[in-house]
Design a protein around this motif. Sequence first.
Motif, PDB file in Angstrom:
ATOM      1  N   VAL A   1       0.851  -1.192   0.000  1.00  0.00           N
ATOM      2  CA  VAL A   1       0.000   0.000   0.000  1.00  0.00           C
ATOM      3  C   VAL A   1       0.884   1.238   0.000  1.00  0.00           C
ATOM      4  O   VAL A   1       1.803   1.371   0.814  1.00  0.00           O
ATOM      5  N   ARG A   2       0.601   2.137  -0.921  1.00  0.00           N
ATOM      6  CA  ARG A   2       1.347   3.388  -1.031  1.00  0.00           C
ATOM      7  C   ARG A   2       0.637   4.480  -0.221  1.00  0.00           C
ATOM      8  O   ARG A   2      -0.570   4.438  -0.014  1.00  0.00           O
ATOM      9  N   TRP A   3       1.409   5.463   0.203  1.00  0.00           N
ATOM     10  CA  TRP A   3       0.843   6.546   1.019  1.00  0.00           C
ATOM     11  C   TRP A   3      -0.273   7.285   0.283  1.00  0.00           C
ATOM     12  O   TRP A   3      -1.236   7.738   0.902  1.00  0.00           O
ATOM     13  N   SER A   4      -0.169   7.381  -1.018  1.00  0.00           N
ATOM     14  CA  SER A   4      -1.183   8.111  -1.791  1.00  0.00           C
ATOM     15  C   SER A   4      -2.533   7.389  -1.802  1.00  0.00           C
ATOM     16  O   SER A   4      -3.532   7.968  -2.218  1.00  0.00           O
ATOM     17  N   GLU A   5      -2.575   6.144  -1.351  1.00  0.00           N
ATOM     18  CA  GLU A   5      -3.808   5.358  -1.371  1.00  0.00           C
ATOM     19  C   GLU A   5      -4.612   5.442  -0.075  1.00  0.00           C
ATOM     20  O   GLU A   5      -5.709   4.901   0.001  1.00  0.00           O
TER      21      GLU A   5
ATOM     22  N   GLU B   1       1.664  -4.875   3.285  1.00  0.00           N
ATOM     23  CA  GLU B   1       1.701  -5.731   2.116  1.00  0.00           C
ATOM     24  C   GLU B   1       0.399  -6.512   2.063  1.00  0.00           C
ATOM     25  O   GLU B   1      -0.119  -6.954   3.097  1.00  0.00           O
ATOM     26  N   LEU B   2      -0.111  -6.650   0.854  1.00  0.00           N
ATOM     27  CA  LEU B   2      -1.383  -7.340   0.631  1.00  0.00           C
ATOM     28  C   LEU B   2      -1.208  -8.427  -0.419  1.00  0.00           C
ATOM     29  O   LEU B   2      -0.418  -8.275  -1.347  1.00  0.00           O
ATOM     30  N   ASP B   3      -1.976  -9.491  -0.288  1.00  0.00           N
ATOM     31  CA  ASP B   3      -2.067 -10.515  -1.316  1.00  0.00           C
ATOM     32  C   ASP B   3      -3.399 -10.349  -2.019  1.00  0.00           C
ATOM     33  O   ASP B   3      -4.462 -10.355  -1.382  1.00  0.00           O
ATOM     34  N   LEU B   4      -3.331 -10.186  -3.338  1.00  0.00           N
ATOM     35  CA  LEU B   4      -4.521 -10.044  -4.178  1.00  0.00           C
ATOM     36  C   LEU B   4      -4.722 -11.357  -4.918  1.00  0.00           C
ATOM     37  O   LEU B   4      -3.791 -11.866  -5.538  1.00  0.00           O
ATOM     38  N   MET B   5      -5.926 -11.893  -4.849  1.00  0.00           N
ATOM     39  CA  MET B   5      -6.225 -13.167  -5.495  1.00  0.00           C
ATOM     40  C   MET B   5      -7.504 -13.037  -6.305  1.00  0.00           C
ATOM     41  O   MET B   5      -8.414 -12.316  -5.910  1.00  0.00           O
ATOM     42  N   ALA B   6      -7.544 -13.736  -7.434  1.00  0.00           N
ATOM     43  CA  ALA B   6      -8.736 -13.712  -8.279  1.00  0.00           C
ATOM     44  C   ALA B   6      -9.019 -15.108  -8.807  1.00  0.00           C
ATOM     45  O   ALA B   6      -8.101 -15.911  -9.008  1.00  0.00           O
ATOM     46  N   ARG B   7     -10.277 -15.381  -9.019  1.00  0.00           N
ATOM     47  CA  ARG B   7     -10.737 -16.617  -9.659  1.00  0.00           C
ATOM     48  C   ARG B   7     -12.090 -16.340 -10.286  1.00  0.00           C
ATOM     49  O   ARG B   7     -12.738 -15.350  -9.945  1.00  0.00           O
ATOM     50  N   THR B   8     -12.514 -17.203 -11.201  1.00  0.00           N
ATOM     51  CA  THR B   8     -13.768 -16.999 -11.917  1.00  0.00           C
ATOM     52  C   THR B   8     -14.695 -18.180 -11.635  1.00  0.00           C
ATOM     53  O   THR B   8     -14.625 -19.204 -12.313  1.00  0.00           O
ATOM     54  N   PRO B   9     -15.557 -18.052 -10.633  1.00  0.00           N
ATOM     55  CA  PRO B   9     -16.399 -19.185 -10.237  1.00  0.00           C
ATOM     56  C   PRO B   9     -17.691 -19.350 -11.040  1.00  0.00           C
ATOM     57  O   PRO B   9     -18.319 -20.405 -10.973  1.00  0.00           O
ATOM     58  N   ARG B  10     -18.109 -18.300 -11.788  1.00  0.00           N
ATOM     59  CA  ARG B  10     -19.398 -18.406 -12.486  1.00  0.00           C
ATOM     60  C   ARG B  10     -19.315 -17.810 -13.887  1.00  0.00           C
ATOM     61  O   ARG B  10     -18.645 -16.802 -14.107  1.00  0.00           O
ATOM     62  N   PHE B  11     -20.074 -18.434 -14.773  1.00  0.00           N
ATOM     63  CA  PHE B  11     -20.170 -17.973 -16.153  1.00  0.00           C
ATOM     64  C   PHE B  11     -21.625 -17.893 -16.551  1.00  0.00           C
ATOM     65  O   PHE B  11     -22.427 -18.742 -16.158  1.00  0.00           O
TER      66      PHE B  11
END
Length: 142
Positions: free
Chosen positions: A14-18, A76-86
């Motif tokens: 995370v940056r200070w500007s955020e 510090e952050l962990d960003l995770m993505a997945r696509t469960p639906r279509f």
Amino acid sequence: MSRADFAHTHRIRVRWSEVDPQSVVFNARYLDYADIAVTEYWRAIRDAGLWDAGPIECHVAKAEVEFRKPIRADEELDLMARTPRFGNTSMTTLVEIHGAGADDLRALIELVAVHIDLVDHRPRPLPDAVRTALITFDARAA
């Protein structure tokens, strides 16, 4: 979901500007983080050799953020993505933001993207190759 349900994690700081005057991440920034997560997710899919047909054109039709715990400057952050639906023309991507290396859910973000034609901006069926790439990649989760 559990962190183990995600085949890819991307770490950021995370940056200070955020952050806002309360020294927590400003709420609009969570969608910036979701955008980073989705970009890195697709990059990982491409790097895994599952997608090489170039970008697909989508418009976000829905974005929903569930805030769980504050995020502070320089974390510090962990960003995770997945696509469960279509759907026929859409896909739902789930993004989770966790404290780095921990099962520490900070936010849950759901994005519904609609595949469109750039000429008329009307929905088009989601290509089967896209579904296959996303399903195959997500199946790699532990």
